[in-house]
Design an enzyme around this catalytic site. Structure first.
Site, mmCIF file in Angstrom:
data_model
loop_
_atom_site.group_PDB
_atom_site.id
_atom_site.type_symbol
_atom_site.label_atom_id
_atom_site.label_comp_id
_atom_site.label_asym_id
_atom_site.label_seq_id
_atom_site.Cartn_x
_atom_site.Cartn_y
_atom_site.Cartn_z
ATOM 1 C CB SER A 10 -35.658 -2.363 53.646
ATOM 2 O OG SER A 10 -35.083 -3.300 52.742
ATOM 3 C CG HIS A 35 -39.365 -1.310 51.547
ATOM 4 N ND1 HIS A 35 -40.135 -0.486 50.742
ATOM 5 C CD2 HIS A 35 -38.181 -1.429 50.905
ATOM 6 C CE1 HIS A 35 -39.440 -0.125 49.676
ATOM 7 N NE2 HIS A 35 -38.245 -0.694 49.751
ATOM 8 C CG ASP A 37 -35.617 -3.113 49.050
ATOM 9 O OD1 ASP A 37 -36.235 -2.274 48.376
ATOM 10 O OD2 ASP A 37 -35.162 -2.877 50.186
ATOM 11 C CG MET A 39 -32.733 -5.621 44.499
ATOM 12 S SD MET A 39 -31.201 -5.118 45.303
ATOM 13 C CE MET A 39 -31.844 -3.988 46.546
ATOM 14 C CG HIS A 68 -38.473 -0.722 45.819
ATOM 15 N ND1 HIS A 68 -37.387 -0.129 46.434
ATOM 16 C CD2 HIS A 68 -38.489 -0.235 44.547
ATOM 17 C CE1 HIS A 68 -36.779 0.669 45.575
ATOM 18 N NE2 HIS A 68 -37.419 0.619 44.429
ATOM 19 C CG MET A 70 -35.307 -1.721 42.770
ATOM 20 S SD MET A 70 -34.270 -1.620 44.242
ATOM 21 C CE MET A 70 -35.235 -2.658 45.352
ATOM 22 C CG MET A 139 -34.896 4.993 44.395
ATOM 23 S SD MET A 139 -35.198 3.696 45.606
ATOM 24 C CE MET A 139 -33.559 3.306 46.205
ATOM 25 N N GLY A 199 -33.554 0.138 56.189
ATOM 26 C CA GLY A 199 -33.021 -1.214 56.306
ATOM 27 C C GLY A 199 -32.058 -1.285 57.470
HETATM 28 C C1 DX5 Z 1 -31.996 -0.022 47.966
HETATM 29 C C2 DX5 Z 1 -33.300 -0.448 48.595
HETATM 30 C C3 DX5 Z 1 -33.525 0.095 49.962
HETATM 31 C C4 DX5 Z 1 -32.460 -0.279 50.952
HETATM 32 C C5 DX5 Z 1 -32.548 0.559 52.173
HETATM 33 O O1 DX5 Z 1 -31.978 -0.465 46.659
HETATM 34 O O2 DX5 Z 1 -34.390 -0.039 47.792
HETATM 35 O O3 DX5 Z 1 -34.815 -0.268 50.435
HETATM 36 O O4 DX5 Z 1 -32.513 -1.610 51.298
HETATM 37 O O5 DX5 Z 1 -31.504 0.177 53.014
HETATM 38 P P1 DX5 Z 1 -30.747 1.230 53.953
HETATM 39 O O6 DX5 Z 1 -31.792 1.780 54.877
HETATM 40 O O7 DX5 Z 1 -29.732 0.401 54.637
HETATM 41 O O8 DX5 Z 1 -30.190 2.284 53.052
HETATM 42 ZN ZN ZN Z 2 -36.545 -0.282 48.545
#
Ligand code: DX5
Ligand code: ZN
Length: 225
Positions: A10, A35, A37, A39, A68, A70, A139, A199
């Site tokens: 990520s 990946h 993210d 948001m 992804h 969100m 998740m 991530g």
């Molecule tokens: C959280 C994200 C994840 C996150 C993972 O909302 O969807 O992809 O960045 O990060 P780590 O691996 O640090 O939990």
């Molecule tokens: Zn994610």
């Protein structure tokens, strides 16, 4: 024999001032997918990036971009992310009134469709749509931030989803996202995960460490096979 697990770093944990270089570095270090993210500060309590950044990153890697979303409402942005270069587009059932229509729309844009289940969202949210999707994202943290601890109880959901997917006879990926490190990677794949998002564990230590980080995630995940 199961196929090897895919590692999807990520970029939320990458250096945002050097995102293009970071994507190139993580690709060259052995990432299977990238990946992304997205948001909106509304569906989740954080703000990240939009389609313009996905478009700018696209030339930096030929690996699949696993986007992804969100964000809510999600439907008005599907086309923009598809055009920006997403390969997989994953949405949350809570992000719009008509999940089935959203999945159909992603397919009609020529992209693979994913559905993401928050920790408190039951597997029943997949009823009547599972056959239409290409990926289920479980998740293992509450969405919004990197660096959170893996929620062990979600492994039962991973197992249940993987079992249900195996009965369908269509290659649907089971992805786990949040708190994945070499130890939890192993537990997630034991439960049936086929794609692991990481991530913190992928980007820690900077570019010189990426190859070893990914190998450790893969090693942790593949000891069983
Ligand atoms: C959280 C994200 C994840 C996150 C993972 O909302 O969807 O992809 O960045 O990060 P780590 O691996 O640090 O939990
Ligand atoms: Zn994610």
């Amino acid at each position: 024999m199961r196929s090897p697990v895919k590692i999807a770093p990520s970029i939320l944990s990458a250096d945002f001032a050097r995102l293009g270089e970071e994507v190139r570095a993580i690709d060259e270090a052995g990432a299977d997918w990238v990946h992304v993210d997205v948001m909106d500060g509304h569906f989740v309590p954080n703000l990240t990036i939009g389609p313009a950044v996905v478009r700018a990153l696209r030339p930096h890697s030929a690996k699949p971009f696993d986007v992804h979303l969100m964000i809510a409402p999600v439907d008005p942005f599907l086309e923009a992310f598809a055009e920006a270069g997403a390969d997989v587009i994953t949405v949350h059932p809570e992000a719009g009134p008509h999940l089935h229509r959203t999945i159909q729309r992603i397919g009609s844009l020529g992209k693979r469709a994913g559905v993401s289940l928050n920790p408190a969202t039951p597997m029943a949210a997949l009823d009547y749509v599972l056959e239409e999707v290409d990926l289920v994202l479980v998740m293992s943290v509450n969405p919004g931030f990197g660096g959170q601890g893996f929620i062990d109880g979600q492994l039962r959901k991973v197992e249940a989803v993987a079992e249900r997917v195996s009965r369908i006879g269509k290659p649907i990926e089971v992805e786990v996202d949040g708190g994945v490190d070499p130890a939890t990677a192993r537990r997630a794949t034991d439960a049936g995960a086929t794609v692991l998002v990481a991530g913190t564990a992928a980007f820690r230590g900077g570019p010189d460490a990426y190859r070893a980080n990914i190998a450790a995630l893969r090693g942790g995940a593949e000891l069983r096979s």
